[in-house]
Design a protein around this motif. Sequence first.
Motif, PDB file in Angstrom:
ATOM      1  N   LEU A 156      15.626 -10.657   0.921  1.00  0.00           N
ATOM      2  CA  LEU A 156      16.740 -11.476   0.453  1.00  0.00           C
ATOM      3  C   LEU A 156      18.044 -11.029   1.097  1.00  0.00           C
ATOM      4  CD1 LEU A 156      17.829 -13.702  -1.375  1.00  0.00           C
ATOM      5  CD2 LEU A 156      17.905 -12.047  -3.261  1.00  0.00           C
ATOM      6  N   LEU A 157      18.255  -9.726   1.193  1.00  0.00           N
ATOM      7  CA  LEU A 157      19.478  -9.209   1.814  1.00  0.00           C
ATOM      8  C   LEU A 157      19.541  -9.569   3.295  1.00  0.00           C
ATOM      9  CD1 LEU A 157      19.659  -5.678   0.137  1.00  0.00           C
ATOM     10  CD2 LEU A 157      21.032  -7.697  -0.426  1.00  0.00           C
ATOM     11  N   VAL A 158      18.391  -9.509   3.980  1.00  0.00           N
ATOM     12  CA  VAL A 158      18.349  -9.891   5.391  1.00  0.00           C
ATOM     13  C   VAL A 158      18.736 -11.360   5.563  1.00  0.00           C
ATOM     14  CG1 VAL A 158      16.773 -10.308   7.330  1.00  0.00           C
ATOM     15  CG2 VAL A 158      16.680  -8.136   6.101  1.00  0.00           C
ATOM     16  N   GLN A 159      18.200 -12.219   4.706  1.00  0.00           N
ATOM     17  CA  GLN A 159      18.518 -13.647   4.793  1.00  0.00           C
ATOM     18  C   GLN A 159      19.998 -13.903   4.490  1.00  0.00           C
ATOM     19  OE1 GLN A 159      16.574 -15.999   5.929  1.00  0.00           O
ATOM     20  NE2 GLN A 159      14.786 -14.665   6.143  1.00  0.00           N
ATOM     21  N   LEU A 160      20.545 -13.193   3.518  1.00  0.00           N
ATOM     22  CA  LEU A 160      21.965 -13.352   3.207  1.00  0.00           C
ATOM     23  C   LEU A 160      22.834 -12.867   4.363  1.00  0.00           C
ATOM     24  CD1 LEU A 160      22.068 -12.229  -0.534  1.00  0.00           C
ATOM     25  CD2 LEU A 160      22.134 -14.558   0.367  1.00  0.00           C
ATOM     26  N   ASP A 161      22.406 -11.820   5.059  1.00  0.00           N
ATOM     27  CA  ASP A 161      23.142 -11.351   6.234  1.00  0.00           C
ATOM     28  C   ASP A 161      23.254 -12.448   7.276  1.00  0.00           C
ATOM     29  OD1 ASP A 161      23.953  -8.802   5.587  1.00  0.00           O
ATOM     30  OD2 ASP A 161      22.118  -7.852   6.282  1.00  0.00           O
ATOM     31  N   GLY A 162      22.196 -13.246   7.412  1.00  0.00           N
ATOM     32  CA  GLY A 162      22.232 -14.342   8.366  1.00  0.00           C
ATOM     33  C   GLY A 162      23.311 -15.358   8.052  1.00  0.00           C
ATOM     34  N   LEU A 163      23.580 -15.560   6.761  1.00  0.00           N
ATOM     35  CA  LEU A 163      24.617 -16.515   6.368  1.00  0.00           C
ATOM     36  C   LEU A 163      26.009 -16.014   6.736  1.00  0.00           C
ATOM     37  CD1 LEU A 163      23.409 -17.676   2.825  1.00  0.00           C
ATOM     38  CD2 LEU A 163      22.840 -18.615   5.060  1.00  0.00           C
ATOM     39  N   HIS A 164      26.161 -14.708   6.849  1.00  0.00           N
ATOM     40  CA  HIS A 164      27.475 -14.124   7.136  1.00  0.00           C
ATOM     41  C   HIS A 164      27.655 -13.804   8.627  1.00  0.00           C
ATOM     42  CE1 HIS A 164      28.627 -13.500   2.876  1.00  0.00           C
ATOM     43  NE2 HIS A 164      27.329 -13.401   2.709  1.00  0.00           N
ATOM     44  N   ALA A 165      26.620 -14.090   9.423  1.00  0.00           N
ATOM     45  CA  ALA A 165      26.663 -13.677  10.823  1.00  0.00           C
ATOM     46  C   ALA A 165      27.373 -14.676  11.727  1.00  0.00           C
ATOM     47  CB  ALA A 165      25.234 -13.451  11.334  1.00  0.00           C
ATOM     48  N   GLY A 166      27.732 -15.835  11.196  1.00  0.00           N
ATOM     49  CA  GLY A 166      28.409 -16.839  12.007  1.00  0.00           C
ATOM     50  C   GLY A 166      27.468 -17.623  12.887  1.00  0.00           C
ATOM     51  N   ASP A 167      26.161 -17.495  12.675  1.00  0.00           N
ATOM     52  CA  ASP A 167      25.170 -18.239  13.458  1.00  0.00           C
ATOM     53  C   ASP A 167      25.324 -19.729  13.167  1.00  0.00           C
ATOM     54  OD1 ASP A 167      22.822 -19.436  14.452  1.00  0.00           O
ATOM     55  OD2 ASP A 167      21.721 -17.554  14.261  1.00  0.00           O
ATOM     56  N   SER A 168      25.324 -20.553  14.203  1.00  0.00           N
ATOM     57  CA  SER A 168      25.499 -21.998  14.015  1.00  0.00           C
ATOM     58  C   SER A 168      24.381 -22.604  13.186  1.00  0.00           C
ATOM     59  CB  SER A 168      25.578 -22.705  15.376  1.00  0.00           C
ATOM     60  OG  SER A 168      24.393 -22.483  16.108  1.00  0.00           O
ATOM     61  N   ASP A 169      23.182 -21.971  13.200  1.00  0.00           N
ATOM     62  CA  ASP A 169      22.065 -22.485  12.402  1.00  0.00           C
ATOM     63  C   ASP A 169      22.354 -22.399  10.907  1.00  0.00           C
ATOM     64  OD1 ASP A 169      19.403 -21.244  14.556  1.00  0.00           O
ATOM     65  OD2 ASP A 169      20.630 -23.052  14.657  1.00  0.00           O
ATOM     66  N   ASN A 170      23.264 -21.502  10.536  1.00  0.00           N
ATOM     67  CA  ASN A 170      23.561 -21.299   9.119  1.00  0.00           C
ATOM     68  C   ASN A 170      24.802 -22.043   8.650  1.00  0.00           C
ATOM     69  OD1 ASN A 170      21.388 -19.472   8.628  1.00  0.00           O
ATOM     70  ND2 ASN A 170      22.537 -17.902   9.739  1.00  0.00           N
ATOM     71  N   THR A 171      25.460 -22.746   9.546  1.00  0.00           N
ATOM     72  CA  THR A 171      26.621 -23.522   9.146  1.00  0.00           C
ATOM     73  C   THR A 171      26.198 -24.587   8.141  1.00  0.00           C
ATOM     74  OG1 THR A 171      27.616 -23.210  11.319  1.00  0.00           O
ATOM     75  CG2 THR A 171      28.495 -24.987   9.948  1.00  0.00           C
ATOM     76  N   GLY A 172      26.891 -24.637   7.013  1.00  0.00           N
ATOM     77  CA  GLY A 172      26.542 -25.615   5.993  1.00  0.00           C
ATOM     78  C   GLY A 172      25.482 -25.147   5.022  1.00  0.00           C
ATOM     79  N   VAL A 173      25.134 -23.853   5.070  1.00  0.00           N
ATOM     80  CA  VAL A 173      24.157 -23.290   4.142  1.00  0.00           C
ATOM     81  C   VAL A 173      24.886 -22.301   3.234  1.00  0.00           C
ATOM     82  CG1 VAL A 173      22.019 -21.975   3.888  1.00  0.00           C
ATOM     83  CG2 VAL A 173      22.312 -23.530   5.832  1.00  0.00           C
ATOM     84  N   PHE A 174      24.857 -22.548   1.937  1.00  0.00           N
ATOM     85  CA  PHE A 174      25.599 -21.714   0.994  1.00  0.00           C
ATOM     86  C   PHE A 174      24.675 -21.254  -0.131  1.00  0.00           C
ATOM     87  CE2 PHE A 174      28.531 -24.786   2.828  1.00  0.00           C
ATOM     88  CZ  PHE A 174      29.541 -23.969   3.299  1.00  0.00           C
TER      89      PHE A 174
END
Length: 323
Positions: A156-174
């Motif tokens: 879960l922490l790894v996945q949350l890190d992805g949301l904070h990494a600025g990856d374009s794939d995660n834009t719009g995911v909250f």
Amino acid sequence: MAQRVLKESLLKAIVSKTPNIKWSDVAGLTSAKHEVQRAIVFPQRFPSLYDDKRKASGTILLYGPPGTGKSYLAKAVATEVDHTLFSISAGDIVSKWLGESEKLVRQLFTLAREKKPSITFIDEIDALCSNREGGSGGGSAHGGSGEHTWRLKTELLVQLDGLHAGDSDNTGVFVLAATNLPWVLDPAFRRRCEPRIYIPLPDAEARKQLFRIHSGRWGELLTGADVEDLAKMTEGYSGSDIANVVKNALSVPLQKCSTRRHEEGAVWMTWEGVPKDKLSEPPVTAGDFKRVLRDRGVKSSVGVGELQRYENWTREFGVEGSS
């Protein structure tokens, strides 16, 4: 468990119908609404305001006593921004089979990216992310700090890190996480949540609004002075406590119907003798609400000592959501 089965089990967590809850339906919580709007609404409406330096918040923590409107606020966000809403509890992603919980977490975030813009609301996040070192209240409701639980938390922490990494794939995911026990959260999870918003008990103005909202058409029978009195009588009550008061008060006329004798012409009869759909209910009065509070013992569900603990945690880690 096959990938397809994992995906199908999580698809059930999608709220298929728009909750249809507007900002105006959320009583009080002005600061909380502003914080959430800046974190989720602004990036969707004004993407030009954000770049690789100015990033939207990926994970928001809502905490406070039970029944204060944390899940209601999440539904209002999903309605206002028209995002896909995943409503998740610990039971949806915790499996007794070794390795499946981590797969469920990965699949959840994969789906959230596929369905973006999306909001994943995780209720009772403390059941998943309690302190791995134990400590005050640090035990998990799902197996303590064993390897199985550690692996789930790590994923879960790894996945949350992805949301904070600025990856374009995660834009719009909250992610909106909610808890009644913020002090048991793992520091690593707490660090990944920004902002951390305290959802306190409703103040007097919010309690007035809650009485109007929950009473619906019957609320029109209450005067401003009536609502003022009820707000004073319910200091320290949560939103769900007030909903309980209203539910009990609205049932008072039905009880009168079942115990009184009714006059049909010159014939007195009980309710059993009244023709179908011919029974006129007595009006709901302010006295019914006050009687429920005084005589039926509908009390606040939150203790003073509990509130002090939330306020202490807010001073150290959070932001006030009601001002």
